[in-house]
Design an enzyme around this catalytic site. Structure first.
Site: not given
Ligand code: PAF
Length: 279
Positions: A37, A61, A184, A186
């Site tokens: 990130h 999602q 990497m 989570s």
């Molecule tokens: O890749 C992610 O972490 C997620 O799919 C996103 C793009 C933040 C949408 O929730």
């Protein structure tokens, strides 16, 4: 660093910044930040003069049998990392503001969402496209950065932006890997120590195939066979899919002739890991 939990406040801030001629770079995340990130934020910083990061674990999602509730969260740690990174604004929207009662509008990038990860997660990309459009409408960025680790997601967001004429550049950023090659994520947290030891097999399998290709093997069937054999020689991995695709439209390739990307998803214990590599 400003923190907005209200959509309206974020919209007002972004509007003011745009009136001042600032270029807004956006990095959407689900939090529990890692170096991957942070590399997206570096990219956004390079290309803009206001960087906004969102943290929102998007229920849309996740299927009912997936890990929405267990998905790792640590807001305090995330905010510390973002402050250290020099992020201007963090958007942490409330769940009931994002999805008010009676919510019924979804974004579907129909064909690109069906295959690969869409096969085992049929509503996943609808959830991603919907939240990303909602976040875009909240942040109103000039550009947004997406990691290539989620390659199908990146292509889907790019297609959505093009199809809906969004005035936003969708920028890819390369995969960040651990020293042993594991991409990497989570979700690596779900791996037990012995599973973690085997997890670099994903990267290793793609690297081996890339080498075979560089020595002249062009037949995708043969290359795939090698990958399956290698991955299945280990104790933990269970292959969900391995495909060789055109990197722009994600159509399957039979022969390597032009740019091709390997996409894969493999279960290791509780973790479904995805990875990809240009070959
Ligand atoms: O890749 C992610 O972490 C997620 O799919 C996103 C793009 C933040 C949408 O929730």
């Amino acid at each position: 660093m400003k923190i907005f939990r209200s959509i309206k406040k974020q919209q007002q801030y972004s509007f003011k910044e745009k009136c001042k001629g600032r270029v807004i770079g956006f990095v959407p995340t689900m939090g529990f930040l890692h170096k991957g990130h942070l590399s997206l934020i570096d990219k956004a910083k390079e290309l803009s003069n206001r960087v906004i990061v969102s943290i929102f674990v998007n229920p849309l999602q996740f299927a009912p049998n997936e890990d929405y509730r267990e998905y790792p969260r640590d807001e305090k740690r995330d905010l510390k990392l973002l402050e250290e990174k020099g992020v201007d604004t963090v958007l942490i929207p409330e769940l009931n503001e994002m999805y008010p009662n009676g919510f019924e509008t979804y974004v579907e990038v129909s064909k690109l969402s069906k295959d690969y990860c869409g096969r085992s997660r049929p509503l996943f990309f609808r959830g991603v496209a919907t939240i990303v459009l909602k976040l875009f409408n909240t942040v109103q960025p000039d550009l947004a950065v997406f990691g290539e680790k989620d390659y199908q997601q990146y292509i889907i967001i790019k297609r959505m932006s093009r199809d809906l004429n969004l005035p936003i550049f969708v920028i890819p950023s390369p995969i960040v890997r651990e020293e042993d090659g594991l991409a990497m994520s989570s979700r690596n947290l779900y791996l037990t120590p012995s599973e973690r030891k085997e997890a670099p097999v994903l990267y290793e399998s793609m690297r081996r195939v890339k080498e075979l290709a560089s020595k002249g093997e062009r037949n995708v069937k043969n290359l795939k066979k090698e990958m399956v054999k290698f991955i299945e020689s280990k104790k933990y991995p269970r292959i969900d899919y391995i495909e060789f695709v055109d990197p722009e439209n994600l159509k399957r390739a039979k022969i390597l002739q032009g740019p091709t990307r390997i996409l894969l998803a493999v279960w290791i214990g509780k973790a479904r890991l995805i990875d990809n590599m240009e070959v």
